[in-house]
Design a protein around this motif. Structure first.
Motif, PDB file in Angstrom:
ATOM      1  N   TYR A  49       0.856  -1.185   0.000  1.00  0.00           N
ATOM      2  CA  TYR A  49       0.000   0.000   0.000  1.00  0.00           C
ATOM      3  C   TYR A  49       0.893   1.235   0.000  1.00  0.00           C
ATOM      4  O   TYR A  49       1.912   1.257   0.692  1.00  0.00           O
ATOM      5  N   PRO A  50       0.539   2.274  -0.754  1.00  0.00           N
ATOM      6  CA  PRO A  50       1.400   3.464  -0.801  1.00  0.00           C
ATOM      7  C   PRO A  50       1.534   4.112   0.576  1.00  0.00           C
ATOM      8  O   PRO A  50       0.530   4.547   1.153  1.00  0.00           O
ATOM      9  N   HIS A  51       2.738   4.165   1.089  1.00  0.00           N
ATOM     10  CA  HIS A  51       2.976   4.791   2.387  1.00  0.00           C
ATOM     11  C   HIS A  51       3.304   6.264   2.189  1.00  0.00           C
ATOM     12  O   HIS A  51       4.315   6.769   2.684  1.00  0.00           O
ATOM     13  N   ALA A  52       2.451   6.940   1.437  1.00  0.00           N
ATOM     14  CA  ALA A  52       2.608   8.361   1.166  1.00  0.00           C
ATOM     15  C   ALA A  52       1.221   8.973   1.074  1.00  0.00           C
ATOM     16  O   ALA A  52       0.217   8.264   0.961  1.00  0.00           O
ATOM     17  N   ASN A  53       1.177  10.293   1.078  1.00  0.00           N
ATOM     18  CA  ASN A  53      -0.083  11.007   1.219  1.00  0.00           C
ATOM     19  C   ASN A  53      -0.363  11.867  -0.009  1.00  0.00           C
ATOM     20  O   ASN A  53       0.463  12.678  -0.413  1.00  0.00           O
ATOM     21  N   TYR A  54      -1.546  11.688  -0.596  1.00  0.00           N
ATOM     22  CA  TYR A  54      -1.972  12.503  -1.730  1.00  0.00           C
ATOM     23  C   TYR A  54      -2.812  13.696  -1.301  1.00  0.00           C
ATOM     24  O   TYR A  54      -3.102  14.590  -2.102  1.00  0.00           O
ATOM     25  N   ILE A  55      -3.228  13.739  -0.040  1.00  0.00           N
ATOM     26  CA  ILE A  55      -4.181  14.757   0.399  1.00  0.00           C
ATOM     27  C   ILE A  55      -3.613  16.163   0.272  1.00  0.00           C
ATOM     28  O   ILE A  55      -4.312  17.086  -0.157  1.00  0.00           O
ATOM     29  N   TRP A 100       4.065   9.388  -6.250  1.00  0.00           N
ATOM     30  CA  TRP A 100       4.372   8.555  -7.429  1.00  0.00           C
ATOM     31  C   TRP A 100       5.319   7.422  -7.037  1.00  0.00           C
ATOM     32  O   TRP A 100       5.076   6.249  -7.328  1.00  0.00           O
ATOM     33  N   ASN A 101       6.417   7.785  -6.361  1.00  0.00           N
ATOM     34  CA  ASN A 101       7.408   6.786  -5.975  1.00  0.00           C
ATOM     35  C   ASN A 101       6.828   5.765  -4.998  1.00  0.00           C
ATOM     36  O   ASN A 101       7.117   4.568  -5.090  1.00  0.00           O
ATOM     37  N   ALA A 102       5.999   6.233  -4.068  1.00  0.00           N
ATOM     38  CA  ALA A 102       5.400   5.323  -3.090  1.00  0.00           C
ATOM     39  C   ALA A 102       4.461   4.326  -3.761  1.00  0.00           C
ATOM     40  O   ALA A 102       4.407   3.155  -3.373  1.00  0.00           O
ATOM     41  N   CYS A 103       3.711   4.795  -4.753  1.00  0.00           N
ATOM     42  CA  CYS A 103       2.801   3.889  -5.460  1.00  0.00           C
ATOM     43  C   CYS A 103       3.569   2.808  -6.201  1.00  0.00           C
ATOM     44  O   CYS A 103       3.209   1.619  -6.142  1.00  0.00           O
ATOM     45  N   TYR A 104       4.637   3.191  -6.897  1.00  0.00           N
ATOM     46  CA  TYR A 104       5.396   2.190  -7.639  1.00  0.00           C
ATOM     47  C   TYR A 104       6.185   1.267  -6.702  1.00  0.00           C
ATOM     48  O   TYR A 104       6.431   0.104  -7.032  1.00  0.00           O
ATOM     49  N   ALA A 138      -3.907  -3.110  -8.386  1.00  0.00           N
ATOM     50  CA  ALA A 138      -4.896  -2.340  -9.139  1.00  0.00           C
ATOM     51  C   ALA A 138      -5.110  -0.972  -8.503  1.00  0.00           C
ATOM     52  O   ALA A 138      -5.213   0.049  -9.206  1.00  0.00           O
ATOM     53  N   TYR A 139      -5.161  -0.923  -7.162  1.00  0.00           N
ATOM     54  CA  TYR A 139      -5.410   0.350  -6.474  1.00  0.00           C
ATOM     55  C   TYR A 139      -4.305   1.367  -6.734  1.00  0.00           C
ATOM     56  O   TYR A 139      -4.576   2.524  -7.062  1.00  0.00           O
ATOM     57  N   SER A 140      -3.048   0.960  -6.584  1.00  0.00           N
ATOM     58  CA  SER A 140      -1.943   1.909  -6.794  1.00  0.00           C
ATOM     59  C   SER A 140      -1.927   2.426  -8.225  1.00  0.00           C
ATOM     60  O   SER A 140      -1.702   3.624  -8.467  1.00  0.00           O
ATOM     61  N   HIS A 141      -2.166   1.544  -9.184  1.00  0.00           N
ATOM     62  CA  HIS A 141      -2.210   1.996 -10.572  1.00  0.00           C
ATOM     63  C   HIS A 141      -3.400   2.932 -10.810  1.00  0.00           C
ATOM     64  O   HIS A 141      -3.292   3.902 -11.576  1.00  0.00           O
ATOM     65  N   PHE A 142      -4.524   2.655 -10.158  1.00  0.00           N
ATOM     66  CA  PHE A 142      -5.685   3.530 -10.310  1.00  0.00           C
ATOM     67  C   PHE A 142      -5.382   4.933  -9.801  1.00  0.00           C
ATOM     68  O   PHE A 142      -5.726   5.936 -10.442  1.00  0.00           O
ATOM     69  N   MET A 143      -4.755   5.024  -8.646  1.00  0.00           N
ATOM     70  CA  MET A 143      -4.430   6.340  -8.103  1.00  0.00           C
ATOM     71  C   MET A 143      -3.433   7.070  -8.997  1.00  0.00           C
ATOM     72  O   MET A 143      -3.535   8.283  -9.206  1.00  0.00           O
ATOM     73  N   LEU A 144      -2.475   6.352  -9.544  1.00  0.00           N
ATOM     74  CA  LEU A 144      -1.503   6.973 -10.444  1.00  0.00           C
ATOM     75  C   LEU A 144      -2.161   7.489 -11.715  1.00  0.00           C
ATOM     76  O   LEU A 144      -1.918   8.622 -12.144  1.00  0.00           O
ATOM     77  N   VAL A 145      -3.007   6.675 -12.338  1.00  0.00           N
ATOM     78  CA  VAL A 145      -3.625   7.106 -13.592  1.00  0.00           C
ATOM     79  C   VAL A 145      -4.625   8.229 -13.344  1.00  0.00           C
ATOM     80  O   VAL A 145      -4.831   9.094 -14.206  1.00  0.00           O
ATOM     81  N   ASP A 160      -5.512   8.928 -24.885  1.00  0.00           N
ATOM     82  CA  ASP A 160      -4.877   9.688 -23.805  1.00  0.00           C
ATOM     83  C   ASP A 160      -3.754   8.869 -23.176  1.00  0.00           C
ATOM     84  O   ASP A 160      -3.948   7.691 -22.845  1.00  0.00           O
ATOM     85  N   PRO A 161      -2.567   9.471 -23.001  1.00  0.00           N
ATOM     86  CA  PRO A 161      -1.447   8.732 -22.392  1.00  0.00           C
ATOM     87  C   PRO A 161      -1.768   8.313 -20.956  1.00  0.00           C
ATOM     88  O   PRO A 161      -2.276   9.112 -20.156  1.00  0.00           O
ATOM     89  N   GLY A 162      -1.471   7.055 -20.638  1.00  0.00           N
ATOM     90  CA  GLY A 162      -1.692   6.562 -19.289  1.00  0.00           C
ATOM     91  C   GLY A 162      -0.420   6.619 -18.477  1.00  0.00           C
ATOM     92  O   GLY A 162       0.383   7.539 -18.622  1.00  0.00           O
ATOM     93  N   ILE A 163      -0.246   5.638 -17.618  1.00  0.00           N
ATOM     94  CA  ILE A 163       0.992   5.493 -16.834  1.00  0.00           C
ATOM     95  C   ILE A 163       1.458   4.046 -17.014  1.00  0.00           C
ATOM     96  O   ILE A 163       0.660   3.186 -17.396  1.00  0.00           O
ATOM     97  N   PRO A 164       2.738   3.765 -16.803  1.00  0.00           N
ATOM     98  CA  PRO A 164       3.190   2.380 -16.968  1.00  0.00           C
ATOM     99  C   PRO A 164       2.465   1.434 -16.016  1.00  0.00           C
ATOM    100  O   PRO A 164       2.432   1.668 -14.802  1.00  0.00           O
ATOM    101  N   TYR A 165       1.872   0.390 -16.547  1.00  0.00           N
ATOM    102  CA  TYR A 165       1.226  -0.626 -15.711  1.00  0.00           C
ATOM    103  C   TYR A 165       2.222  -1.767 -15.552  1.00  0.00           C
ATOM    104  O   TYR A 165       2.476  -2.541 -16.476  1.00  0.00           O
ATOM    105  N   VAL A 166       2.772  -1.865 -14.363  1.00  0.00           N
ATOM    106  CA  VAL A 166       3.887  -2.776 -14.114  1.00  0.00           C
ATOM    107  C   VAL A 166       3.360  -4.065 -13.502  1.00  0.00           C
ATOM    108  O   VAL A 166       2.669  -4.045 -12.476  1.00  0.00           O
ATOM    109  N   THR A 167       3.693  -5.178 -14.113  1.00  0.00           N
ATOM    110  CA  THR A 167       3.169  -6.474 -13.664  1.00  0.00           C
ATOM    111  C   THR A 167       4.262  -7.492 -13.353  1.00  0.00           C
ATOM    112  O   THR A 167       3.956  -8.647 -13.065  1.00  0.00           O
TER     113      THR A 167
END
Length: 493
Positions: A49-55, A100-104, A138-145, A160-167
């Protein structure tokens, strides 16, 4: 779209340099050698889970932030830059780069877990862990996109350009990625959700509110399909979050006498407590938001209070929210800070906040909005009135809810908003209620994105105005500079 190259530091290792990456890869053991049991994979998934804050930046971008003036100081970059709709000139905690870094980094953990599961001699024994990993990915990629690409539009998502979906796990310094499109990212998110959700087993979690339980996964699915405008699926998943689809008992109660009598610290602690039934999924974030949001220069002012909390509303009652602080520190208590010492010989450490990623209130609003678009007016009004019963009072002197006085009806909506249709009026009601309910939580920015709403920020002296129009490219956050250096196409400005 041609292949792009992304530094591994952005995917798995945060802000490490390339030399640091090489050193890490030369010395770090292969985690797959130790991930040889379901319990060990579960331990890894704590970091999924992203240990960072988007708020911080989402709130500053929104119309829930006003200028307190020079008396509040010059403003920190993570608060000032987004308020001016500038790219944030900071990479510290609470910045877009940090998120961004926390999500990836979280995505890297999910992929490492999934690879270990696939290599296990008994992968069926890891089904619960696989489910959590897929939904968390799925959640981290959703927040990034959502934040770093244009909002989903069925007419443009395929271009529309997305973000890299890393699997796949990262095990080399350089790796090629395709940014691909928003439509592609959404399809991958949906695939992971559909595959992962049925595998989740709530009984395997020590503290369920810190993980994707089935309830949390359905709450996420409801949000995802709301962005996608698949309203039938929004309702389907929202109804599965709580037993019998009954959200009312789980809403935060601002009307009850025991709630209104809470002291500040108790109220603040309970807001993000795992014991609070309104909290569906909580995540720990390295953040100074809890200590800073009342004092940030670009935040809640009395001017905004008179327009929102103390202003008129369609129900005709008084909002039960209790404000604290003075001119430069207005706040609703929500985020107690947890300070973790990193040195036993001093006061050096890291601040953390618990962030409610999904709540009962959001599920209710999402269901009501979906019902409005599907023409289920009575169902939408039922949810709004359930919500109002926990938020509306006759007055501060008479803090009780009156079903007769405060009933939200078609007639009231038509009179207050004068909409083209009751559908439009219900949606306006929802957006206004959400704006207040999620104040200091960044959710307003997501609605601004979904509805392409303009935002105008004026300085306290009214000498300068910053406007973000419906089609302004700055609505899409800029991806980190490292990604551009690595060849990833940045967002236009």
């Amino acid at each position: 779209m041609k292949n792009k190259i992304l530094y591994i530091s952005l995917i798995a290792l945060g802000s490490l340099s390339i030399a640091g990456c090489k050193k890490y890869l030369e010395q770090a053991p292969d985690l797959r050698a130790t991930l040889d049991s379901p319990s060990k994979v579960s331990e890894l998934l704590v970091t999924a889970y992203p240990h960072a804050n988007y708020i911080t930046f989402c709130e500053a971008l929104s119309d829930n932030a006003d200028d307190k003036g020079l008396a509040a100081g010059g403003g920190d970059a993570v608060n000032r830059d987004p308020w001016r709709f500038d790219d944030v000139q900071s990479r510290d905690i609470d910045s877009p780069d940090s998120y961004w870094n926390a999500c990836y980094k979280a995505i890297a953990a999910t992929n490492q877990a999934l690879k270990a599961i696939n290599l296990a001699p008994n992968p069926n024994e890891y089904s619960m862990q696989k489910g959590e990993a897929l939904v968390a990915r799925a959640y981290s990629h959703f927040m990034l996109v959502t934040l770093f690409s244009k909002v989903y539009d069925v007419n443009t998502a395929a271009t529309d350009p997305g973000i890299p979906y890393v699997t796949e796990p990262e095990d080399i310094v350089f790796k090629k990625y395709e940014r691909k499109t928003v439509a592609y990212v959404y399809q991958q998110i949906e695939n992971d959700l559909n595959q992962g959700l049925p595998l989740i087993k709530d009984s395997g979690y020590k503290i369920p509110k810190y993980h994707f339980t089935t309830s949390a996964a359905h709450a996420f699915a409801a949000r995802f399909f709301l962005f996608k405008k698949d309203y039938a699926k929004v309702i389907e998943h929202a109804n599965l979050v709580f037993a019998g689809g009954n959200i009312l008992p789980n809403l935060r109660d601002y009307v009850a006498s025991n709630s209104r009598s809470m002291e500040y610290a108790t109220r603040q602690a309970y807001y993000t407590a795992a014991s609070n039934p309104a909290n569906i999924l909580l995540a720990e974030a390295n953040s100074v938001w809890g200590r800073s949001y009342p004092s940030y220069r670009y935040s809640l002012t009395f001017n905004l209070v008179y327009k929102t909390i103390w202003g008129a509303n369609v129900a005709g009652g008084t909002w039960a929210y209790q404000l604290y602080g003075r001119d430069l520190s207005l706040n609703i208590p929500k985020f107690p800070e947890h300070f973790v010492l990193t040195s036993q010989n001093g006061n050096i450490g890291d601040p953390y906040n618990m962030i409610p990623l999904f709540s009962a209130e959001e599920v209710l609003f999402n269901r009501a909005e979906a019902n409005a678009y599907l023409g289920n007016t009575a169902a939408a009004l039922k949810d709004l009135n359930d919500y109002g019963s926990k938020r509306l009072i006759i007055s501060d002197a008479n803090p009780v809810y009156s079903a007769t006085t405060h009933a939200i009806t078609e007639a009231k909506i038509n009179s207050y908003y004068k909409p083209f249709s009751i559908q439009e009026g219900i949606v306006k009601t929802i957006l206004d209620f959400k704006r207040i309910d999620f104040m200091f939580e960044g959710q307003r920015w997501f609605d601004i994105l979904r509805y392409n709403l303009p935002v105008v920020h004026a300085t306290a002296d009214l000498k300068s105005t910053y406007t973000l129009g419906p089609n302004d490219p700055r609505r899409v956050l800029q991806i980190p500079a490292e990604a551009e250096l690595a060849g990833l196409e940045r967002n236009p400005r």
